[in-house]
Write a protein that holds these residues in place. Structure first.
Motif, PDB file in Angstrom:
ATOM      1  N   ASN A   1       0.727  -1.193   0.141  1.00 29.99           N
ATOM      2  CA  ASN A   1      -0.040  -0.040  -0.025  1.00 29.99           C
ATOM      3  C   ASN A   1       0.895   1.290   0.143  1.00 29.99           C
ATOM      4  O   ASN A   1       0.270   2.272   0.578  1.00 29.99           O
ATOM      5  N   PHE A   2       2.001   1.145  -0.318  1.00 26.04           N
ATOM      6  CA  PHE A   2       2.879   2.350  -0.707  1.00 26.04           C
ATOM      7  C   PHE A   2       2.216   3.083  -2.083  1.00 26.04           C
ATOM      8  O   PHE A   2       2.913   2.194  -2.990  1.00 26.04           O
ATOM      9  N   PRO A   3       1.663   3.946  -2.144  1.00 28.17           N
ATOM     10  CA  PRO A   3       1.306   4.453  -3.591  1.00 28.17           C
ATOM     11  C   PRO A   3       2.618   4.536  -4.538  1.00 28.17           C
ATOM     12  O   PRO A   3       3.539   5.261  -4.006  1.00 28.17           O
ATOM     13  N   GLU A   4       2.383   4.434  -5.923  1.00 28.07           N
ATOM     14  CA  GLU A   4       3.507   4.931  -6.832  1.00 28.07           C
ATOM     15  C   GLU A   4       3.634   6.210  -6.530  1.00 28.07           C
ATOM     16  O   GLU A   4       3.097   7.100  -6.405  1.00 28.07           O
ATOM     17  N   GLY A   5       4.957   6.525  -6.431  1.00 30.51           N
ATOM     18  CA  GLY A   5       5.633   7.990  -6.324  1.00 30.51           C
ATOM     19  C   GLY A   5       5.217   8.482  -5.035  1.00 30.51           C
ATOM     20  O   GLY A   5       5.909   9.653  -4.760  1.00 30.51           O
ATOM     21  N   HIS A   6       4.784   7.769  -3.892  1.00 32.95           N
ATOM     22  CA  HIS A   6       4.687   8.261  -2.669  1.00 32.95           C
ATOM     23  C   HIS A   6       5.784   8.402  -2.108  1.00 32.95           C
ATOM     24  O   HIS A   6       6.827   7.424  -1.852  1.00 32.95           O
ATOM     25  N   PRO A   7       6.051   9.556  -1.264  1.00 36.00           N
ATOM     26  CA  PRO A   7       7.287   9.726  -0.493  1.00 36.00           C
ATOM     27  C   PRO A   7       7.748   8.832   0.386  1.00 36.00           C
ATOM     28  O   PRO A   7       8.949   8.499   0.753  1.00 36.00           O
TER      29      PRO A   7
END
Ligand code: DAH
Length: 360
Positions: free
Chosen positions: A146-152
């Motif tokens: 659940n780490f979104p794409e491009g998430h910091p």
């Protein structure tokens, strides 16, 4: 002196002069081998007159017998001498003390000891051990968690990335043991109770950080699972691990993409003395991150969040090993210095168990 006497004298000297089995064999071949000097003489018998054969022929045969016997005798003597020499060289003094075996002199690294202790504790609670690869795909290390794409949050981990492959995908050295949660949920049906110890990697290096370090992940998935179960499990673990009768823990709200709600857990401790003591004191020490598994993570693994809930936690192993066993510098863990391992290591046959004691 006749030619036969001459030859006999020469061969007798050669036989006497042969120092080992190879040398006497060479003399044998040269005298009575197919093309040996005596064999060549024997070949002349056919062309002799009957008279010659009686005198010279008999003498040649006699020479052959004498030389053959002499060679056999020398060969036997050399063989005996070789056996005697070997026995002397290989003498074992059975009265010498026995050298200690590797199981007595070898030492188990404190990190391995901690892993053994943790698996003993959770094994006793009915958890299985799970494993995953150190080289992970971006999907297992981040996306499925659940780490979104491009998430910091992806940058938060100071990730070691590999060169992109032909499809443009970059493998990573796993930054945490959490991808083992995904692998486990995809591979088996709930109820799930696993712990996954292993190596993890981040670009970080000082007295308390190493680019390669160790974590243990925990995961429980079932139909009725709640924060109370999480608290109880971690509390029982901490009591067993720190070998104290009671611990006070503090759950602080936190954020991890793969849990909701998320907590950071502190354990009460006393840092006033030279060594940290647990279960007493006025200080707090952060020991792990945990939470209820995020519905998106369950969905990513094909589980229905309306049916299943779960909790998970992740804990760094090196730092708690330092705390429990009083090692001041993390860098020594991986320096492969035998003096350090001899000092801080554990006896291989003292296997940690709950009934015999973890670190006794
Ligand atoms: N993976 C997190 C880290 O390395 C630790 C963690 C936090 C693991 C919460 C969990 C969890 O399973 O629920 O920082």
């Amino acid at each position: 002196m006749s030619d036969l006497e001459d030859l006999k004298a020469r061969l007798t000297a050669e036989i006497a002069g042969a120092e080992d089995e190879a040398a006497i064999e060479a003399v044998r071949v040269a005298a009575i081998g197919k093309k040996g000097s005596v064999s060549e003489l024997l070949k002349t018998l056919g062309k002799m007159t009957p008279d010659e054969r009686k005198t010279r022929g008999a003498a040649i045969n006699e020479l052959k017998t004498e030389i053959t016997d002499a060679i056999s005798a020398r060969k036997a003597a050399l063989k005996d001498a070789a056996v005697t020499a070997r026995l002397k060289a290989e003498t074992v003094d059975v009265t010498l003390p026995v050298r200690p075996s590797p199981s007595q002199t070898g030492r188990v690294h404190p990190v391995s000891q901690i892993v053994d202790e943790i698996t003993a504790i959770f094994g006793d609670m009915g958890f299985a051990i799970a494993e995953g690869p150190d080289i992970e795909s971006d999907y297992y290390n981040f996306t499925a968690l659940n780490f979104p794409e491009g998430h910091p949050a992806r940058e938060m981990h100071d990730t070691f990335f590999f060169q992109p492959d032909e499809k443009g995908e970059r493998k990573v050295l796993r930054t945490h043991t959490s991808p083992v949660q995904i692998r486990t949920m995809k591979a088996q049906e709930p109820p799930i109770r696993i712990v996954a110890p292993g190596k993890t990697y981040r670009q970080d290096s000082d007295a308390t950080h190493s680019p390669m370090f160790h974590q243990v992940e925990g995961l429980v998935i079932d139909k009725v699972t709640h924060v109370g179960h999480l608290r109880w499990t971690l509390e029982e673990f901490c009591k067993a691990f720190f070998e104290v009768d009671s611990v006070t823990m503090r759950f602080r709200p936190s954020f991890f993409p793969f849990t909701e709600p998320s907590f950071e857990v502190d354990i009460q401790c006393d840092r006033s003395g030279p060594q940290v003591k647990f279960g007493e004191g006025n200080d707090w020490m952060e020991i792990l991150g945990c939470g209820m598994v995020h519905p998106n993570v369950l969905k990513n693994c094909g589980l229905d969040p309306d049916v299943y809930q779960g909790f998970a936690w992740g804990m760094g192993l090196d730092r708690i090993a330092m705390l429990k066993y009083g090692m001041p510098d993390l860098r020594d863990f991986f320096a492969a210095d035998q003096r350090w391992t001899n000092h801080y290591g554990f006896r291989p046959l003292d296997i940690p168990t709950l009934f015999a004691g973890l670190s006794a």
